[in-house]
Design a protein around this motif. Sequence first.
Motif, PDB file in Angstrom:
ATOM      1  N   LEU A   1      -3.600   3.172   9.980  1.00  0.00           N
ATOM      2  CA  LEU A   1      -3.722   4.347   9.470  1.00  0.00           C
ATOM      3  C   LEU A   1      -4.003   5.726   9.630  1.00  0.00           C
TER       4      LEU A   1
ATOM      5  N   THR B   1      -5.593   6.152   0.428  1.00  0.00           N
ATOM      6  CA  THR B   1      -4.517   4.713   0.559  1.00  0.00           C
ATOM      7  C   THR B   1      -5.033   3.964  -0.118  1.00  0.00           C
TER       8      THR B   1
ATOM      9  N   ILE C   1     -10.299   4.578   0.346  1.00  0.00           N
ATOM     10  CA  ILE C   1      -9.052   3.039  -0.202  1.00  0.00           C
ATOM     11  C   ILE C   1      -9.632   3.109  -1.626  1.00  0.00           C
TER      12      ILE C   1
ATOM     13  N   ASP D   1      -0.052   4.695   1.484  1.00  0.00           N
ATOM     14  CA  ASP D   1      -0.928   6.318   2.174  1.00  0.00           C
ATOM     15  C   ASP D   1      -0.168   7.251   1.681  1.00  0.00           C
TER      16      ASP D   1
ATOM     17  N   PHE E   1       1.124  -1.197  -0.278  1.00  0.00           N
ATOM     18  CA  PHE E   1      -0.168   0.262   0.019  1.00  0.00           C
ATOM     19  C   PHE E   1       1.018   1.446   0.053  1.00  0.00           C
TER      20      PHE E   1
ATOM     21  N   TRP F   1     -11.113  10.061   4.576  1.00  0.00           N
ATOM     22  CA  TRP F   1     -10.490   8.915   3.845  1.00  0.00           C
ATOM     23  C   TRP F   1     -11.122   8.764   2.610  1.00  0.00           C
TER      24      TRP F   1
ATOM     25  N   LEU G   1      -3.628  -1.394   7.833  1.00  0.00           N
ATOM     26  CA  LEU G   1      -4.232  -0.086   6.747  1.00  0.00           C
ATOM     27  C   LEU G   1      -5.599   0.646   8.610  1.00  0.00           C
TER      28      LEU G   1
END
Length: 259
Positions: free
Chosen positions: A124, A103, A134, A89, A87, A132, A121
């Motif tokens: 984070l 992310t 993802i 971030d 990943f 946020w 994860l």
Amino acid sequence: MALMSWNVRGLGNKETVRALKNDAFKFHPSIIFLSETKQKRKYLEKIRRNMKMENSFYVDPLGIAGGLALWWTKEVNITILNAENNFIDAEIVYNGKEVLFATFIYGPPYVEDKQVFWDKLSTLRSNPSDKWCIIGDSSIVARQDEKIGGANFDVSQARRFFEFLEKSSVLELPIKGGNFTWSNLRSKGDAILEKLDRILANIGWSTLFPKAIGILVVAITSDHSPIFLLLKGLNKRSKKTFKFESKWLLEEDCSLNIN
């Protein structure tokens, strides 16, 4: 602003590079995330510059496996906060003032690594007010209807995924254009189709972008299809695009042979 995510299964072939450029041309993403690049930075930088993406960040592959690339234009200001093999971030300053977090994920393929991945994860974001998102290859089939062909999906892995959603207070955004994002590139009775690539977002992000929509664009140069996150939704004035339904690969009249 649009974000693109694609597990390219290696960027070493010209057809994949051409597909990347063509798909990016359709939606003009400000951010492009590529996983499983399998290439060195020098090679990837040539492609990035050719695509007019001004900035980059890389996680190098391990030998010829893995590898992550994050490219972005001068329209966005990105700071990398954390990066590992699975990943990246980042903090994104949007419109010169709005602080967002994104992310970009490349879920590990091995069962023994998946729990560690989701646990990392979940740590984070400690501030629930953070906006946020993802996006990427989750490497998880979450429900039985997200899979056609092959063995039944792993219930225990699906449970871990939903535990992550609850713990992190994120929900999955719908993706239009097809039900499945991965195929074993076989047809008829040997075909296996799965939904592995996802877009997740918390309430803060979804409230800021209420019209955001995910779009899948089928590619035959990789076993994964690229997905786009359009923050302002689809442009109503744009022409309708052909939508390929991945389950069509199961029909006898639809044959796909990739060597």
